[in-house]
Design an enzyme around this catalytic site. Sequence first.
Site, PDB file in Angstrom:
ATOM      1  N   GLY A  37       0.803  -1.214   0.000  1.00 40.68           N
ATOM      2  CA  GLY A  37       0.000   0.000   0.000  1.00 40.68           C
ATOM      3  C   GLY A  37       0.836   1.264   0.000  1.00 40.68           C
ATOM      4  O   GLY A  37       1.947   1.325  -0.534  1.00 40.68           O
ATOM      5  N   SER A  38       0.312   2.305   0.654  1.00 41.61           N
ATOM      6  CA  SER A  38       0.842   3.661   0.493  1.00 41.61           C
ATOM      7  C   SER A  38       2.232   3.890   1.060  1.00 41.61           C
ATOM      8  O   SER A  38       2.849   4.914   0.761  1.00 41.61           O
ATOM      9  CB  SER A  38      -0.131   4.670   1.120  1.00 41.61           C
ATOM     10  OG  SER A  38      -1.315   4.742   0.356  1.00 41.61           O
ATOM     11  N   ILE A  39       2.771   2.981   1.883  1.00 38.66           N
ATOM     12  CA  ILE A  39       4.165   3.176   2.289  1.00 38.66           C
ATOM     13  C   ILE A  39       5.087   3.090   1.073  1.00 38.66           C
ATOM     14  O   ILE A  39       6.221   3.586   1.105  1.00 38.66           O
ATOM     15  CB  ILE A  39       4.611   2.195   3.393  1.00 38.66           C
ATOM     16  CG1 ILE A  39       4.489   0.745   2.941  1.00 38.66           C
ATOM     17  CG2 ILE A  39       3.830   2.431   4.671  1.00 38.66           C
ATOM     18  CD1 ILE A  39       5.047  -0.257   3.949  1.00 38.66           C
ATOM     19  N   PHE A  40       4.582   2.493  -0.018  1.00 40.08           N
ATOM     20  CA  PHE A  40       5.374   2.395  -1.241  1.00 40.08           C
ATOM     21  C   PHE A  40       5.530   3.755  -1.919  1.00 40.08           C
ATOM     22  O   PHE A  40       6.394   3.938  -2.775  1.00 40.08           O
ATOM     23  CB  PHE A  40       4.729   1.398  -2.205  1.00 40.08           C
ATOM     24  CG  PHE A  40       5.713   0.642  -3.045  1.00 40.08           C
ATOM     25  CD1 PHE A  40       6.242  -0.561  -2.604  1.00 40.08           C
ATOM     26  CD2 PHE A  40       6.140   1.134  -4.270  1.00 40.08           C
ATOM     27  CE1 PHE A  40       7.159  -1.256  -3.378  1.00 40.08           C
ATOM     28  CE2 PHE A  40       7.052   0.445  -5.043  1.00 40.08           C
ATOM     29  CZ  PHE A  40       7.575  -0.753  -4.592  1.00 40.08           C
ATOM     30  N   LYS A  41       4.699   4.725  -1.538  1.00 39.89           N
ATOM     31  CA  LYS A  41       4.831   6.067  -2.110  1.00 39.89           C
ATOM     32  C   LYS A  41       6.161   6.709  -1.746  1.00 39.89           C
ATOM     33  O   LYS A  41       6.607   7.648  -2.424  1.00 39.89           O
ATOM     34  CB  LYS A  41       3.669   6.944  -1.641  1.00 39.89           C
ATOM     35  CG  LYS A  41       2.329   6.532  -2.232  1.00 39.89           C
ATOM     36  CD  LYS A  41       1.167   7.262  -1.594  1.00 39.89           C
ATOM     37  CE  LYS A  41      -0.162   6.743  -2.141  1.00 39.89           C
ATOM     38  NZ  LYS A  41      -1.326   7.254  -1.415  1.00 39.89           N
TER      39      LYS A  41
END
Length: 547
Positions: A272-276
């Site tokens: 999820g958004s930690i990949f941003k």
Amino acid sequence: MTADARVSATAGMRTRLVILAVMMTFASITFQLARLAASGTGDMVATLTEQTPRSLARPDIVDRGGRLLATDVEMPSLYADPSLVRGIDNLTERLQTVLPDLDRAELRRTLSDRNRRFAWIRRGLSPRLAQEVHDLGLPSLAFRTELRRAYPLERLGGHVLGAVNVDNRGAAGVERFIDEGLGADPQTGRPFNAGLPVRLTIDLGVQHALEEELKSAMSRYEAKGAAGLVMDVRTGEMVASSSLPGLHPSSPAELMDPERRDKIQGGTYELGSIFKIVTVAMGLEGGKTKLDTVFDVTKPLTASRFTIRDAHPAGRPLTTSEILIRSSNVGSGLIALQEGPEKQQAFLDKLGLTATIRTEVGPVAPPQLPPKLGRVEQITVSYGHGLAVAPIQFAAAVASLINGGTAVTPTFISGRTSGTDRARVVKPETSRDLNLLLRRTVSEPNGTGRRAEVPGYRVGGKTGTAELPGRGGYQKKAVISSFLGAFPMDDPQYLTLILLFEPSGTEETGGEILAGRNAAPTAGRLISRIAPLLGVKPERDVALLRN
């Protein structure tokens, strides 16, 4: 000739005959030895038969401070001589009064083979049970003292330590690495360094704090599982690693339980958004994207039959900084599209997110990659879907981004890392810009990670709430909530990663399952406990300098 003379002559004749016989015997032996030596026969082989397998001596395992995690202890093992057994049924019944879990049918088959002189009954008995068996007075039974592995802290660090088999050979985790990675005698199987302790990078106090906070979070947020790690971003050394439900090193059968799989390196997940963090770093490194570059996120992105929207639309264009702070899916997708598929692929490769790796604990589950980076894949990968990686592999990639930009490899054994000649992943200025954004994501009121704030420790990080794939598509009510944090952000030293599997909405979270309401505060509580243990002193918050 007189009688005495005849007797004397007879005795002399007998003596000469005896001497002659002895000489002939020695001559025969000498001839046979000479013949064998001249015949060129092969090397003589002496075969020694060991009656039973011997348990091997193993080195102690200690944490980075020298505190004991695993050691050998002497324990009695019970065996029988089947040729001496009289009355198998009686023996079996009496043994089961002390060892009720014995397989009666298997024991009967073993003891019925009268051609055997040795058969194990139970290895590694406690002294109390051994005494109770001894008191039965069964003459066909005996004990043999063996070395057995003991883990004084029981489940603490279980997945890292691993397990040994019945002969005290490494079967999983660091225990297996001792045999295979550090080397063992090919004849005996004994580890070469059996007399020296193996020092881990794990810190016992930090490991204990991590496991306690994960257990508390599972209960607090009614999650089905949890996992977490603490890594030194400068070296890649693993300071703590835990996956719940846990594993007891003395129960190898638990290794086969899929519910107890090591989630840190034994499974891959869309995070999820930690990949941003990776996507924004890619944009900053590429040069087209600056912290104040504006992207129009007011319209959803379309790709094939998919439409990508923001969970909490800002209703206005956002800068690169705001895209990470507010966690905009649309903005992250726009950054990836601006860089293009070739640069996105190259950046993932450079961070090691597309390669298969392993650590001393064992092989890391290989990343699950899209077959190509088309428009759909570019967008979804940018915010952590469509690509699944092991948490430890992702943590190492982010550590490389925030430590000044040099690659690190995760390790669990002290002294196996080098601080020099490491590959450069991003420019130092890219790393500083990213650290500034991660700090703001926690410190600013509209940052998704604000509940991870710990006064004095300048925490930075990013939340992620990833829907789990299921039959028919993604499940909106089943998610992995995560928070990747680091501290202190003006000079990052340690990285933490918290993952909660299928948390429930509770009264405390206002019925929400978002990472900002569960994983982020869990990380904050953990950092407040471990920062003093790691020698990080609380200070007044300072502004990050950027050149």
